[in-house]
Write a protein that holds these residues in place. Structure first.
Motif, PDB file in Angstrom:
ATOM      1  N   GLY A  23      52.582  25.207   6.178  1.00  0.00           N
ATOM      2  CA  GLY A  23      52.904  25.249   7.603  1.00  0.00           C
ATOM      3  C   GLY A  23      51.680  25.303   8.495  1.00  0.00           C
ATOM      4  N   TRP A  24      50.500  25.302   7.889  1.00  0.00           N
ATOM      5  CA  TRP A  24      49.259  25.427   8.659  1.00  0.00           C
ATOM      6  C   TRP A  24      48.458  24.128   8.681  1.00  0.00           C
ATOM      7  CZ3 TRP A  24      47.710  29.529  11.607  1.00  0.00           C
ATOM      8  CH2 TRP A  24      48.460  30.708  11.474  1.00  0.00           C
ATOM      9  N   ALA A  25      49.000  23.066   8.109  1.00  0.00           N
ATOM     10  CA  ALA A  25      48.235  21.820   7.991  1.00  0.00           C
ATOM     11  C   ALA A  25      47.701  21.336   9.334  1.00  0.00           C
ATOM     12  CB  ALA A  25      49.101  20.736   7.349  1.00  0.00           C
ATOM     13  N   GLU A  26      48.519  21.404  10.372  1.00  0.00           N
ATOM     14  CA  GLU A  26      48.091  20.911  11.684  1.00  0.00           C
ATOM     15  C   GLU A  26      47.104  21.854  12.371  1.00  0.00           C
ATOM     16  OE1 GLU A  26      51.290  21.590  14.870  1.00  0.00           O
ATOM     17  OE2 GLU A  26      52.392  21.700  12.973  1.00  0.00           O
ATOM     18  N   HIS A  27      46.921  23.049  11.812  1.00  0.00           N
ATOM     19  CA  HIS A  27      46.023  24.047  12.428  1.00  0.00           C
ATOM     20  C   HIS A  27      44.733  24.221  11.642  1.00  0.00           C
ATOM     21  CE1 HIS A  27      49.332  24.869  15.053  1.00  0.00           C
ATOM     22  NE2 HIS A  27      50.103  25.270  14.060  1.00  0.00           N
ATOM     23  N   HIS A  28      44.455  23.275  10.763  1.00  0.00           N
ATOM     24  CA  HIS A  28      43.232  23.331   9.954  1.00  0.00           C
ATOM     25  C   HIS A  28      42.007  23.551  10.856  1.00  0.00           C
ATOM     26  CE1 HIS A  28      40.533  22.335   6.629  1.00  0.00           C
ATOM     27  NE2 HIS A  28      39.852  21.604   7.504  1.00  0.00           N
ATOM     28  N   GLY A  29      41.210  24.582  10.550  1.00  0.00           N
ATOM     29  CA  GLY A  29      39.977  24.850  11.286  1.00  0.00           C
ATOM     30  C   GLY A  29      40.132  25.686  12.539  1.00  0.00           C
ATOM     31  N   LYS A  30      41.372  26.054  12.891  1.00  0.00           N
ATOM     32  CA  LYS A  30      41.586  26.880  14.085  1.00  0.00           C
ATOM     33  C   LYS A  30      41.532  28.357  13.718  1.00  0.00           C
ATOM     34  CE  LYS A  30      44.502  23.388  16.308  1.00  0.00           C
ATOM     35  NZ  LYS A  30      45.860  23.090  16.809  1.00  0.00           N
ATOM     36  N   ARG A  31      41.183  29.212  14.675  1.00  0.00           N
ATOM     37  CA  ARG A  31      41.053  30.642  14.408  1.00  0.00           C
ATOM     38  C   ARG A  31      42.409  31.351  14.508  1.00  0.00           C
ATOM     39  NH1 ARG A  31      35.935  32.464  17.997  1.00  0.00           N
ATOM     40  NH2 ARG A  31      37.282  31.706  19.648  1.00  0.00           N
ATOM     41  N   ALA A  32      42.642  32.278  13.574  1.00  0.00           N
ATOM     42  CA  ALA A  32      43.884  33.049  13.561  1.00  0.00           C
ATOM     43  C   ALA A  32      43.562  34.499  13.243  1.00  0.00           C
ATOM     44  CB  ALA A  32      44.853  32.490  12.513  1.00  0.00           C
ATOM     45  N   ILE A  33      44.364  35.415  13.773  1.00  0.00           N
ATOM     46  CA  ILE A  33      44.173  36.834  13.471  1.00  0.00           C
ATOM     47  C   ILE A  33      45.492  37.455  13.025  1.00  0.00           C
ATOM     48  CG2 ILE A  33      42.224  37.109  15.056  1.00  0.00           C
ATOM     49  CD1 ILE A  33      44.129  38.489  16.995  1.00  0.00           C
ATOM     50  N   LEU A  34      45.372  38.547  12.262  1.00  0.00           N
ATOM     51  CA  LEU A  34      46.543  39.253  11.769  1.00  0.00           C
ATOM     52  C   LEU A  34      47.070  40.165  12.871  1.00  0.00           C
ATOM     53  CD1 LEU A  34      48.237  39.784   9.173  1.00  0.00           C
ATOM     54  CD2 LEU A  34      46.717  41.720   8.739  1.00  0.00           C
ATOM     55  N   ILE A  35      48.329  40.004  13.205  1.00  0.00           N
ATOM     56  CA  ILE A  35      48.953  40.892  14.194  1.00  0.00           C
ATOM     57  C   ILE A  35      49.928  41.814  13.484  1.00  0.00           C
ATOM     58  CG2 ILE A  35      48.627  39.308  16.135  1.00  0.00           C
ATOM     59  CD1 ILE A  35      51.597  38.555  15.833  1.00  0.00           C
ATOM     60  N   ASN A  36      50.163  42.976  14.079  1.00  0.00           N
ATOM     61  CA  ASN A  36      51.038  44.005  13.509  1.00  0.00           C
ATOM     62  C   ASN A  36      50.530  44.459  12.142  1.00  0.00           C
ATOM     63  OD1 ASN A  36      52.761  43.784  15.748  1.00  0.00           O
ATOM     64  ND2 ASN A  36      53.931  42.152  14.769  1.00  0.00           N
ATOM     65  N   ALA A  37      49.206  44.563  11.989  1.00  0.00           N
ATOM     66  CA  ALA A  37      48.620  44.990  10.715  1.00  0.00           C
ATOM     67  C   ALA A  37      49.194  46.340  10.304  1.00  0.00           C
ATOM     68  CB  ALA A  37      47.103  45.080  10.835  1.00  0.00           C
ATOM     69  N   GLY A  38      49.526  46.462   9.022  1.00  0.00           N
ATOM     70  CA  GLY A  38      50.071  47.712   8.509  1.00  0.00           C
ATOM     71  C   GLY A  38      51.582  47.809   8.606  1.00  0.00           C
ATOM     72  N   ARG A  39      52.213  46.828   9.245  1.00  0.00           N
ATOM     73  CA  ARG A  39      53.672  46.829   9.358  1.00  0.00           C
ATOM     74  C   ARG A  39      54.256  45.741   8.476  1.00  0.00           C
ATOM     75  NH1 ARG A  39      54.574  46.767  15.784  1.00  0.00           N
ATOM     76  NH2 ARG A  39      56.174  45.324  15.048  1.00  0.00           N
TER      77      ARG A  39
END
Length: 199
Positions: free
Chosen positions: A155-171
């Motif tokens: 599901g990430w093929a179109e987002h190759h090379g873009k920055r992403a961060i983890l949200i709701n860490a620990g949940r």
């Protein structure tokens, strides 16, 4: 946990080469402080000229190097070393030096975010792109990433090379989200958790 002094700018304007070297040792004659720990320097930063940034980069092999940032392999004292930054602020490239205490591995990223916040007039006046840049810089490495897998099933093929961060860490609903897709509420929540301004 080690207590670190707040990030603080120690010179108005852009340091000349001579001023830069003076600031590298500005505490050497200060009585009653522990210079061997490097603590008096930790958290201090100032702006430099592009020529000084490139001179220092060529001086010694860097301890570490990332896009727009490198650390000196020669420590000031203790675990404190010089870190140099190339930061685009309001569409203009600028260069900075800061002393980071590497007992906190995130110290260089936190300092970079603090510089951006200071030079843009604090997080409440930052434009969205600057807020996202600050969030990326203070997010721990293990909670951020750049999708590199081109497999369409992810599901990430179109987002190759873009920055992403983890949200709701620990949940249980923790998930990676593209940085530009953060809502204004999520941005405010992230920025409220980090101290971007010096005391």
């Amino acid at each position: 946990m080690t207590a670190h002094p707040p990030f603080r700018k120690v010179l108005d304007g852009v340091a000349t080469r001579e001023q830069m070297f003076q600031l590298f040792s500005r505490h050497k004659d200060t009585p009653g402080i522990d210079l061997l720990s490097g603590t008096p320097y930790a958290g201090e930063w100032f702006e430099i000229e592009a020529a000084q940034y490139h001179f220092m980069l060529d001086l010694l092999p860097p301890l570490f190097m990332r896009t727009g940032m490198f650390g000196m392999s020669e420590f000031k004292a203790g675990y404190v070393t010089s870190v140099f930054f190339a930061i685009r602020i309001r569409s203009r490239e600028r260069w900075f030096h800061g002393f980071c205490d590497l007992t906190d591995r995130q110290s260089p990223d936190k300092m970079r975010a603090a510089i951006i916040a200071h030079e843009t007039g604090a997080s409440d006046s930052m434009i969205r792109a600057e807020k996202l840049e600050a969030i990326w810089n203070v997010t721990p490495v293990e909670r951020r990433g750049i999708p590199r897998n081109a497999d369409p099933e992810t599901g990430w093929a179109e987002h190759h090379g873009k920055r992403a961060i983890l949200i709701n860490a620990g949940r249980h609903d923790a998930a990676f989200k593209l940085l530009p897709d953060l809502s204004d509420l999520e941005i405010d929540e992230f920025l409220s958790k980090v101290r971007l301004r010096p005391s």
